[in-house]
Design a protein around this motif. Structure first.
Motif, PDB file in Angstrom:
ATOM      1  N   LYS A   5       0.848  -1.073   0.143  1.00  0.00           N
ATOM      2  CA  LYS A   5      -0.064  -0.086  -0.073  1.00  0.00           C
ATOM      3  C   LYS A   5       0.940   1.289   0.053  1.00  0.00           C
ATOM      4  CE  LYS A   5      -3.574   0.145   2.995  1.00  0.00           C
ATOM      5  NZ  LYS A   5      -4.299   0.198   4.192  1.00  0.00           N
ATOM      6  N   CYS A   6       0.628   2.206  -0.832  1.00  0.00           N
ATOM      7  CA  CYS A   6       1.312   3.499  -0.884  1.00  0.00           C
ATOM      8  C   CYS A   6       1.130   4.292   0.113  1.00  0.00           C
ATOM      9  CB  CYS A   6       0.822   4.202  -2.430  1.00  0.00           C
ATOM     10  SG  CYS A   6       1.695   5.788  -2.317  1.00  0.00           S
ATOM     11  N   ASP A   7       2.203   4.885   0.795  1.00  0.00           N
ATOM     12  CA  ASP A   7       2.251   5.553   2.131  1.00  0.00           C
ATOM     13  C   ASP A   7       1.493   6.822   1.712  1.00  0.00           C
ATOM     14  OD1 ASP A   7       2.872   3.748   3.982  1.00  0.00           O
ATOM     15  OD2 ASP A   7       4.989   4.325   3.833  1.00  0.00           O
ATOM     16  N   ARG A   8       1.807   7.548   0.820  1.00  0.00           N
ATOM     17  CA  ARG A   8       1.361   8.753   0.441  1.00  0.00           C
ATOM     18  C   ARG A   8      -0.121   8.901   0.429  1.00  0.00           C
ATOM     19  NH1 ARG A   8       3.539  13.624  -1.482  1.00  0.00           N
ATOM     20  NH2 ARG A   8       2.078  14.743  -2.827  1.00  0.00           N
ATOM     21  N   CYS A   9      -0.793   8.232  -0.440  1.00  0.00           N
ATOM     22  CA  CYS A   9      -2.249   7.839  -0.600  1.00  0.00           C
ATOM     23  C   CYS A   9      -2.903   6.957   0.187  1.00  0.00           C
ATOM     24  CB  CYS A   9      -2.416   8.043  -2.061  1.00  0.00           C
ATOM     25  SG  CYS A   9      -2.081   6.289  -2.701  1.00  0.00           S
ATOM     26  N   GLY A  10      -2.371   6.419   0.886  1.00  0.00           N
ATOM     27  CA  GLY A  10      -3.028   5.196   1.995  1.00  0.00           C
ATOM     28  C   GLY A  10      -3.720   4.183   0.902  1.00  0.00           C
ATOM     29  N   GLY A  43      -4.161  11.655  -9.819  1.00  0.00           N
ATOM     30  CA  GLY A  43      -3.571  10.615  -9.380  1.00  0.00           C
ATOM     31  C   GLY A  43      -2.414  10.659  -8.531  1.00  0.00           C
ATOM     32  N   CYS A  44      -2.081   9.956  -7.484  1.00  0.00           N
ATOM     33  CA  CYS A  44      -1.046   9.972  -6.477  1.00  0.00           C
ATOM     34  C   CYS A  44       0.307  10.263  -7.421  1.00  0.00           C
ATOM     35  CB  CYS A  44      -1.141   8.951  -5.440  1.00  0.00           C
ATOM     36  SG  CYS A  44       0.406   8.901  -4.447  1.00  0.00           S
ATOM     37  N   ARG A  45       1.232  11.048  -6.869  1.00  0.00           N
ATOM     38  CA  ARG A  45       2.429  11.159  -7.595  1.00  0.00           C
ATOM     39  C   ARG A  45       3.531   9.997  -7.197  1.00  0.00           C
ATOM     40  NH1 ARG A  45       5.494  15.683  -5.735  1.00  0.00           N
ATOM     41  NH2 ARG A  45       3.827  16.700  -4.424  1.00  0.00           N
ATOM     42  N   ASN A  46       2.912   9.646  -6.076  1.00  0.00           N
ATOM     43  CA  ASN A  46       4.025   8.519  -5.505  1.00  0.00           C
ATOM     44  C   ASN A  46       3.963   6.999  -6.227  1.00  0.00           C
ATOM     45  OD1 ASN A  46       6.089   7.547  -3.879  1.00  0.00           O
ATOM     46  ND2 ASN A  46       4.802   6.607  -2.462  1.00  0.00           N
ATOM     47  N   CYS A  47       2.730   6.595  -6.477  1.00  0.00           N
ATOM     48  CA  CYS A  47       2.224   5.617  -7.081  1.00  0.00           C
ATOM     49  C   CYS A  47       1.674   5.460  -8.318  1.00  0.00           C
ATOM     50  CB  CYS A  47       1.242   4.703  -5.939  1.00  0.00           C
ATOM     51  SG  CYS A  47      -0.111   5.608  -5.688  1.00  0.00           S
ATOM     52  N   GLY A  48       1.444   6.794  -8.784  1.00  0.00           N
ATOM     53  CA  GLY A  48       0.863   6.669 -10.243  1.00  0.00           C
ATOM     54  C   GLY A  48      -0.552   6.292 -10.060  1.00  0.00           C
TER      55      GLY A  48
END
Ligand SMILES: [Zn+2]
Ligand SMILES: [Zn+2]
Length: 373
Positions: free
Chosen positions: A146-151, A203-208
């Motif tokens: 799971k991406c931390d930036r967007c949960g 879209g979240c920058r960290n996970c696209g």
């Protein structure tokens, strides 16, 4: 059409989602003429279709209702529970897709449901000694987390995640197919949201926008004594993460035991070589044989032949299933000396005479070479 239905109203009217009010009206009029029960007497299918068309038009011709439908993908003016934010539902208690999915989506949401994570498999190379003792090892598994930036939502923090307007958050769409045998309704994954039921504005920058990132997951694993190449160990719950609250998958370790310079393995038995000098083989004696855990003293009986396998009970590998250990087999190799001292040569020649065998006697140059080698 019951409340909570998430059929695609645009598809019913056969217009694109960008259709103007005028286009919607035009399409409606055309369809009404075609499917009006008066024009198709006795055709119950046509009647149902006519009702759907009317309902679709009722929603889409009203800008307010249309906007609401576009946002939530459903018609639910009075969904069970008394309204989208009424009843017993905690407002915004969960991500939109889940909240609206359960409020509006009816039973269809379950078809998507929580998904169990993927099973992962990893090859673990260990030495024979490690397979003998068993080891604990920390391994790192590349997997999606799971991406931390967007949960895990896939949306850039601060931006909204809406219910997919195309499928109404269910992740699935119904497709009606009319055939001579009747109308079939098939349910398939929504192509608009890929089955997630969510519409991400930014879209979240960290996970696209995927909600997942590649990460190294560290796991301490215990490899029990007795494993062999081909052993598959299951580490429960250490596979890929589940989605939508689903359980994680399992991790499988495929064991590969490296070959050993001194031992060959045959299931739980080990095989090695024991080198005997000529007199030891002839007269017998006691020798030390290397085992996986040290050395074993072995009695050699007089007259031991080359190639004989001496069984040393219980000194093989531990049994992975069951108790006890396999055996160690020491295969006898007679060491024929390649060079002799002068005295050894003399004794050998004496022995040859005694045994009445003809041998090649060393010439002078050979003897000199022997002395200086
Ligand atoms: Zn993210
Ligand atoms: Zn969708």
């Amino acid at each position: 059409m019951p409340d909570g239905d998430s059929r695609d109203l645009y598809a019913i009217l056969g217009v694109p989602r960008s259709a103007s009010q005028e286009e919607i009206k035009k399409a409606y009029r055309k369809l009404v003429r075609k499917h009006h029960p008066d024009a198709n007497p006795g055709d119950s299918e046509s009647e149902a279709r006519f009702k759907s068309i009317n309902l679709a038009y009722e929603i889409l011709q009203d800008p307010q209702k249309r906007a609401r439908y576009d946002q939530f993908g459903t018609i639910g003016d009075a969904p069970p529970g008394g309204g989208p934010f009424g009843g017993g539902f905690e407002p915004f208690g969960d991500i939109f897709g889940d909240l609206f999915g359960s409020v509006f989506g009816g039973g269809r949401r379950e078809a998507r449901g929580p998904l169990r994570g993927q099973d992962l498999e990893m090859t673990i190379r260990i030495s024979l000694e490690e397979a003998f003792r068993g080891i604990g090892r920390e391994i790192s598994i590349p997997r999606l987390e799971k991406c931390d930036r967007c949960g895990g939502s896939g949306a850039e923090p601060g931006t909204e995640v809406k219910s997919c307007p195309y499928c109404g958050g269910s992740g699935q769409v119904e497709r009606e197919q009319r055939t001579p045998f009747g109308t079939f309704v098939s349910v398939g994954q929504c192509s608009e949201c890929g089955g997630s039921g969510k519409k991400i504005e930014s879209g979240c920058r960290n996970c696209g926008a995927s909600g997942k990132v590649r990460a190294k997951h560290r796991v301490d694993v215990k490899i029990p004594p007795g494993v062999d190449t081909g052993t598959r160990l299951r580490v429960a719950g250490e596979g890929g993460e589940g989605s939508d609250g689903g359980p994680p998958g399992d991790l499988f370790l495929a064991i590969k035991v490296e070959s050993h310079p001194s031992f060959e393995r045959d299931r739980d038995d080990l095989h090695t070589r024991v080198i005997l000098k000529y007199p030891q083989a002839v007269l017998g004696g006691s020798v030390e044989v290397a085992s996986i855990e040290g050395t074993e003293k072995v009695e050699i009986s007089p007259g031991t032949q080359g190639g004989k396998a001496i069984r040393i009970k219980g000194k093989g590998m531990p049994r992975l299933k069951g108790s006890g250990r396999g055996d160690l087999y020491a295969h006898v190799v007679i060491d024929v000396p390649q060079s002799l001292t002068e005295r050894e040569r003399a004794l050998m020649e004496g022995l040859a005479r005694e045994m009445d065998v003809e041998v090649q006697s060393a010439g002078l140059i050979d003897r000199i070479r022997q002395i200086f080698s």
